[in-house]
Structure formats: C-alpha cells, structure tokens
Design a protein around this motif. Sequence first.
Motif, PDB file in Angstrom:
ATOM      1  N   TYR A   1       8.240  13.938  -0.939  1.00  0.00           N
ATOM      2  CA  TYR A   1       8.397  12.967   0.137  1.00  0.00           C
ATOM      3  C   TYR A   1       9.655  13.340   0.917  1.00  0.00           C
ATOM      4  O   TYR A   1      10.494  14.121   0.442  1.00  0.00           O
ATOM      5  N   ARG A   2       9.766  12.797   2.120  1.00  0.00           N
ATOM      6  CA  ARG A   2      10.878  13.163   2.988  1.00  0.00           C
ATOM      7  C   ARG A   2      11.615  11.912   3.442  1.00  0.00           C
ATOM      8  O   ARG A   2      10.997  10.902   3.799  1.00  0.00           O
ATOM      9  N   VAL A   3      12.941  11.995   3.427  1.00  0.00           N
ATOM     10  CA  VAL A   3      13.809  10.927   3.923  1.00  0.00           C
ATOM     11  C   VAL A   3      14.705  11.540   4.992  1.00  0.00           C
ATOM     12  O   VAL A   3      15.518  12.422   4.698  1.00  0.00           O
TER      13      VAL A   3
ATOM     14  N   SER B   1       0.842  -1.185   0.000  1.00  0.00           N
ATOM     15  CA  SER B   1       0.000   0.000   0.000  1.00  0.00           C
ATOM     16  C   SER B   1       0.883   1.243   0.000  1.00  0.00           C
ATOM     17  O   SER B   1       2.102   1.156   0.183  1.00  0.00           O
ATOM     18  N   THR B   2       0.266   2.400  -0.196  1.00  0.00           N
ATOM     19  CA  THR B   2       1.031   3.640  -0.149  1.00  0.00           C
ATOM     20  C   THR B   2       1.470   3.922   1.290  1.00  0.00           C
ATOM     21  O   THR B   2       0.874   3.445   2.253  1.00  0.00           O
TER      22      THR B   2
ATOM     23  N   PRO C   1       3.119   9.611   2.287  1.00  0.00           N
ATOM     24  CA  PRO C   1       1.778   9.061   2.497  1.00  0.00           C
ATOM     25  C   PRO C   1       1.047   8.637   1.233  1.00  0.00           C
ATOM     26  O   PRO C   1       0.183   7.761   1.284  1.00  0.00           O
ATOM     27  N   ASP C   2       1.365   9.216   0.070  1.00  0.00           N
ATOM     28  CA  ASP C   2       0.646   8.907  -1.165  1.00  0.00           C
ATOM     29  C   ASP C   2       1.520   8.210  -2.196  1.00  0.00           C
ATOM     30  O   ASP C   2       1.184   8.194  -3.387  1.00  0.00           O
TER      31      ASP C   2
ATOM     32  N   LEU D   1       2.112   7.306  -8.564  1.00  0.00           N
ATOM     33  CA  LEU D   1       1.054   7.015  -9.531  1.00  0.00           C
ATOM     34  C   LEU D   1       0.015   8.126  -9.593  1.00  0.00           C
ATOM     35  O   LEU D   1      -1.056   7.948 -10.189  1.00  0.00           O
ATOM     36  N   ASN D   2       0.310   9.256  -8.992  1.00  0.00           N
ATOM     37  CA  ASN D   2      -0.588  10.396  -9.039  1.00  0.00           C
ATOM     38  C   ASN D   2      -0.370  11.190 -10.330  1.00  0.00           C
ATOM     39  O   ASN D   2       0.646  11.031 -11.018  1.00  0.00           O
ATOM     40  N   ALA D   3      -1.326  12.060 -10.646  1.00  0.00           N
ATOM     41  CA  ALA D   3      -1.252  12.844 -11.876  1.00  0.00           C
ATOM     42  C   ALA D   3      -0.401  14.103 -11.720  1.00  0.00           C
ATOM     43  O   ALA D   3      -0.282  14.878 -12.672  1.00  0.00           O
TER      44      ALA D   3
END
Length: 551
Positions: free
Chosen positions: A482-484, A454-455, A512-513, A475-477
């Motif tokens: 994101y953070r590491v 899952s995401t 999260p996404d 996979l979003n448009a």
Amino acid sequence: MKLETIEDSLPEMEPPEAGAAGSRYVAVSRWDGVRWFLATLLVIAVTGLVVAVGLTRPAAVQKPRYGEPVPVPPGQITLACPQVPPTINPAAVDGAGNPLAPPKIAGSMTSTVLARTDRVPEKAVYQPLGSLGPAPQPAAATPEEATSSKTHRAGGTHLAADDTEEVAPPPENPRNDLDLTPKSAMLYGSFSTPVSGFLTAQPWDGKVALAGADIEQSVSSGDYRGLASASCQPAQLESWLVGGSTEVGESSVLQLMNPSANTVDAKVEVWGDTGKLDFPRGDKISVPAHQLQAIPLESQVGGTQRLVVRVTANGAGLASSLMTHSLLGLTAGGVSLVHASTLPHTTQVIPGVAMDGSLGAVRLLNPGADSARATIEVVNENGRFPLPGGKDLDLDPGAVLDFTLGGLQPGNYAVIVNATQPVAAGAVVYRQGSVSATDPDKFVRDLAWLPALSTGGGVVMGPAATQRQLLVTNLNAENMEYRVAGATHVVNAMTTVVVPLQEELPQLVEAPDLYVTQLVTTNLGDGDGIDALEPIPDLSVSSQIYVHLTS
C-alpha cells in the motif's frame, strides 16, 4: 403435381355446336375453381407446417449485447461536515458545589483538494452552514438552561429528556465562503474553530476532484470533555449508524445534511435493545437544500441503551451522522461522532480497534426476520484468532447486541464478524482518565465509535494538536503493498500494522484491497481523548454499469 399437368389429363371435348357455346365456358370455369381450391389447400398446409415447427422448437436465446462504455463527464464533489458537540456547561460544579474552571477548547475545520498530476487543482470552496441561506433561529441556551445529568444539549439548543419537537441547529456565525488556495501541491483551507458546512470542488484533469475535509474539537474538562472528530462525507442514499444511546445521561442527536440544491426526503428507522422501535417522526423527514436537520433521539426513543439507525433518502441523498454525549452521573463520559457503517452483510470488518486495557464492545444488529448466528474474530500484528467467547453468538431478529472486547490484551486490532444472515456492525473503545473532580468514586473517560468499513484507502486528514496513527489490516492470504503519500509499505498476510503519521498535512492512502482507518488522540491534561477518522474515498474510482434495453 403441377396444375398444368392436371389440365392436360382432362378428356378432349368436342367443339360445341351452335347454340351450345355457353356449356364450354361453364366447364372451363368449373376447372379454374378446382385449381384455386387446390392451391389454397397447399398454402394452408405449408403455413400449418411452419407454425407446428415453431411451436415444437424453443425460441432462440438472445444473448445481451453490450455497447462500448460511454464516459460520463465528471461532476463536482460536495462533502458535508457535521456539527461537533457543544463545548461548555456554564453551571458545571465539582463535588462540593464549587464552580469549575472553564475548559481549554481547541478545534478546527480543514479542507483540501489533492493534485492528481503536477498541476495544482482549482475551484474549490468551503461554505459554512450559516452562510448558505436562512436557517431556523432557535433560542440560545441561557446559563439557567445548562445541562445536567438528566438534560441534553444539541447544537447549542437546550433539550430536556421529554422534548418531542425536531430541533434545527443554530446558525454558525456568518462568514464569507472559504476559497481554498494552493499549498504544497494541493488546495488547502482551514478554520481555527470547528465550522460545519460543505466543501465543494470542481472536476480537474478530467476526473472527480480528490477532495477531503474533516472537523474536530477537543475539550479539556466539564460535561463535554473529550475529542470529537469526523471525516466529511458525500451524500448517500442509505446509511447505517451503529452506536449511541438514549438512556438517562446519554444524548444521541441524528444529523441529516443535504449538500444538494433540492429538498431531500428521508425515512429514519431505529432499532434498540428489544427490537425495532416506533419512531414517530421517521416516515418522512424533509431536509431543505444546503441545510442540516438535527433530531435528538432521546425525545423519540428515550431509555434505549443500544441504538442502530438506518437512514434512507431520495434524490441526491443525505450525509448522516450521530452526535453522541455521555455523562456518568456528574462525570464526563465522553463524546464522539458516529459515522456510517457499510450496509448489512454476512461479513463485516471494523478496523482501528485500539485497546489499552480499558473496556470496548462490538455492536451487532440482525435486521432480518429470521434468527442468525455470528462469530467474532480479531486480527492484530501477530495474526488472526477468535475473540474469547465470541463463537456462535445468537442474534435475535431486530435486537441490538453489545459484545464486550474487555478480554483483549492492549494492542491494535481489526474486528471481523461472520454471520449466517446480513448484519450491521460497529465498535466502541474507551480511554480512561484521572479521578473525577465531581465524583471521587469515578474516573473521567472518552470514547470513540468505529464503523465497519469496506476495503480501500482515500484522503486521510491531519487535525492539529493530535497524534495520528494509520491502522491497516490485510485479510488476504498473501502480503500486500500500500502507499501513503507516494511511499510504498508492506503489510503481511492476515495482520494489522500501525503507521505513525507525523505531518499534519492531508495525505493520500492507496490501499485498494486493505482495510484502513486513522485513529487520533490528544492529551486532555487528565487523560487522552480519542476518536477515529476513516479515509474520504476517491470518488473517481468506480465500476462500470451496463444498461440493457429491450423492447
């Protein structure tokens, strides 16, 4: 009309004569009865009218009313670390029958609790499996009981292909519990060898602890050559394990770990090439508290080329995995730990599919009663496109299908499966090494089984002596951040990006996404070993659940 009006309209009566007084009182009583009769009729009429109206008009729909969310106090978190494959075959020989040199073996168990604030957490301990209480004591394997291409070992216990008894793992060498200690704004602890067990961390700063653990082992030669690793996981009520085989030369050992204080019962279902398989011991398997139950599947469903296993548990649930081992005749074919995939769904995403020109495959199961069709796509750094030949695949009910990834160019991908019915999915990738010392016609290899995920991110671990790559798929448009470890990165829409991770310390990935996994490789001297470590989720991130009570 009022009753008084009725009485006033009565004719006036003459006063009775003496001796006729009773006649007047009889007349008055008769009119009192008339009044009561008329009043009763009126009440009945009104009541009937009310009932009639109620029957002809629908009852008012009561909308649910929700109260304020009630916070549930955070509890402790417990992660289960499975066993890795055994390390050596004392009877291993080369093609001429000469004994092989002992392999180089490296491994570790690492556990951590990351700080959510500037305060370092407290109260976390790693408990080795053998130190948690009495465990079954199977006989240790002797050199004469070493594995060959037609026998298997599970957790140090010799398992012939026709074994039918459930096998408990051998106890670890007894150790004291490992108390995690502060290190770089976290609690940290490790063993220099892979020690299966349970990481328990208490809540901190009003939330569930942000904990993670992993176990890994690499073997440079022999039957068990390869890299095997696992992210330690919390218990689940339902797990789908997509991977493994029980053909001759293949071993798949189901590991059921119970981190709770009570016995947990589980039901195990297995699907294979031809559909759902009869699993004699699957209806009720009891796993004692703080113990691991190991079941060699070749003793139950031998001769199955493709496996999918479903574990459903009661109570607190179980942490489930498959320990796999492959031999190509007398040549090492790889080791891996199969981790739980997401539950069956019409869309499945498998990140971390790193191809280098070697073979790979997507494994699909349609667990439903009706036929389904599926289409497979892939996403790399250049975008999303169909997998060659992967359009409108027929999925028979209950049958397990492997579809090759051999047509992909070298690169890093996520695999997307869209189906007309819910499916379970996973993938396998290989790394080919040098010519086999036992068979000049074959090459040694290692493999990694990858689950559908899952995401969301989580804690990613840093095994020593491995190269680490974080694979992130969007996979979003639109482009997504994101953070590491607090550093912000961007991944473009419909692409997969690779982030090298240099430090061995555990790190938090906040995505999260996005779909995230970690690929680990190590140099075995005659080629690479490979495996995958999915992030351990942050269990404080959960949705609210409303309970509507009716009487």
